[in-house]
Design an enzyme around this catalytic site. Structure first.
Site, PDB file in Angstrom:
ATOM      1  CG  HIS A  34      -0.271  -0.313   2.501  1.00 48.30           C
ATOM      2  ND1 HIS A  34       0.676   0.524   3.045  1.00 48.30           N
ATOM      3  CD2 HIS A  34      -0.380  -1.350   3.374  1.00 48.30           C
ATOM      4  CE1 HIS A  34       1.103   0.037   4.185  1.00 48.30           C
ATOM      5  NE2 HIS A  34       0.484  -1.111   4.410  1.00 48.30           N
ATOM      6  CG  HIS A  37       4.215  -1.779   2.005  1.00 54.68           C
ATOM      7  ND1 HIS A  37       2.892  -2.135   1.993  1.00 54.68           N
ATOM      8  CD2 HIS A  37       4.786  -2.487   3.018  1.00 54.68           C
ATOM      9  CE1 HIS A  37       2.664  -3.035   2.932  1.00 54.68           C
ATOM     10  NE2 HIS A  37       3.793  -3.262   3.581  1.00 54.68           N
ATOM     11  NE  ARG A 187      -2.309  -9.084  10.541  1.00 57.09           N
ATOM     12  CZ  ARG A 187      -0.993  -9.187  10.761  1.00 57.09           C
ATOM     13  NH1 ARG A 187      -0.266  -8.121  10.992  1.00 57.09           N
ATOM     14  NH2 ARG A 187      -0.414 -10.363  10.784  1.00 57.09           N
TER      15      ARG A 187
END
Ligand code: AMP
Length: 283
Positions: A34, A37, A187
């Site tokens: 995402h 990163h 998550r």
């Protein structure tokens, strides 16, 4: 961009780069990439001649009842993210190559790994430190980039690099967030719509706690209590911990002095969320 699966091919590629005098930046991830990163990769791109991103869902850092099997693995999407950020090598080893039959060794950063998240995820940070040391050995980077989002992990890896004389700089990168303040995380995809609506309150509670520190005569306890009270008001949430700690030792703060961090972990339904915020003290 080259995709490499074999750790020895990865090591050879980096050895060649080093012989040519290239500086190597490395971003270890578990994939499902995402913008958090992406911000690490962009920083590595700016500061180095060659950039390696690893994608490895590390079985060692998941507990028996955690989400190893269902952790998202959208490889083709991840590859596109890496291509679009000018990554040189996407390193994607398999669990069998990382942990062949007979693998026994683990890295434990004592005193830092057992507290906070370590209390709720026994063995987690040993798994993290072990895989990161292996990846560092394979890639041999000048700099490794890690997010402050996982603050305890960052502190543990900085300690490991220093204690074991690793020739790598562990670089801390700021947390990337959604517009409503929720820290980006692979998550977050697990959250239902009502849970997603509540999730930004984690960061809001930490901010409120940090603000309590600037009041005159505030004590560490006031900071934690303020954050905890707000977390308790989130419908359906259960709190794993809220702690105000020294940034280097992760010991509970006894006074509002020096570099402190307020950290919390909560569960919303089946999803565990963590976040943290620096606490500025008026020394
Ligand atoms: P993960 O794939 O979750 O293991 O994360 C890989 C790296 O990205 C770790 O260093 C994380 O701390 C970092 N990271 C994850 N989420 C964020 C974020 N929202 N902002 C900055 N870095 C992040």
């Amino acid at each position: 961009m080259k995709v490499i699966r074999d750790p020895s091919e990865m090591a050879q590629t980096c050895a060649q780069w080093r012989r040519r005098g290239y500086r190597i930046g490395f971003v270890p991830t578990m994939g499902a990439l995402h913008d958090g990163h992406r911000s690490l990769i962009q920083r590595a791109r700016r500061e180095n001649d060659r950039v390696v991103v690893s994608i490895f869902v590390n079985p060692l850092q998941f507990g028996p009842n955690e989400d190893y099997a269902r952790y998202p693995r959208p490889f083709y999407q991840d590859r596109r993210v890496c291509e679009s950020t000018w990554v040189d090598v996407l390193f994607r080893p398999s669990p069998e190559e990382m942990y062949p039959e007979g693998f026994r060794t683990g890295v434990n950063v004592e005193g830092l790994s057992e507290k906070l998240d370590g209390e709720f995820r026994p063995g987690h940070f040993k798994g993290v430190a072990t895989v990161v040391l292996k990846l560092f050995q394979q890639v041999g980077p000048d700099k490794g980039y890690f997010g402050e989002k996982d603050f305890q992990q960052l502190v543990i890896l900085q300690r490991m690099a220093e204690d074991l004389d690793l020739p790598v700089e562990v670089v801390a990168c700021p947390t990337a967030r959604e517009r409503d303040g929720l820290a980006l995380s692979s998550r977050n995809a697990y959250l239902s719509a009502p849970e997603r609506a509540q999730a930004p309150k984690l960061q809001q509670a930490l901010q409120a706690g940090a603000q309590a520190a600037v009041r005159s005569r505030a004590k560490p306890h006031d900071v934690v209590r303020r954050a905890r009270r707000l977390l308790q008001s989130i419908p359906g949430a259960s709190i794993d911990y809220v702690r105000l700690v020294d940034e280097a030792t992760l010991d509970d703060a006894e006074r509002l002095r020096g570099r402190l961090r307020l950290l919390a972990a909560i569960r919303l339904g089946r999803t565990r969320l963590i976040d943290n915020i620096p606490v500025i003290c008026q020394d």
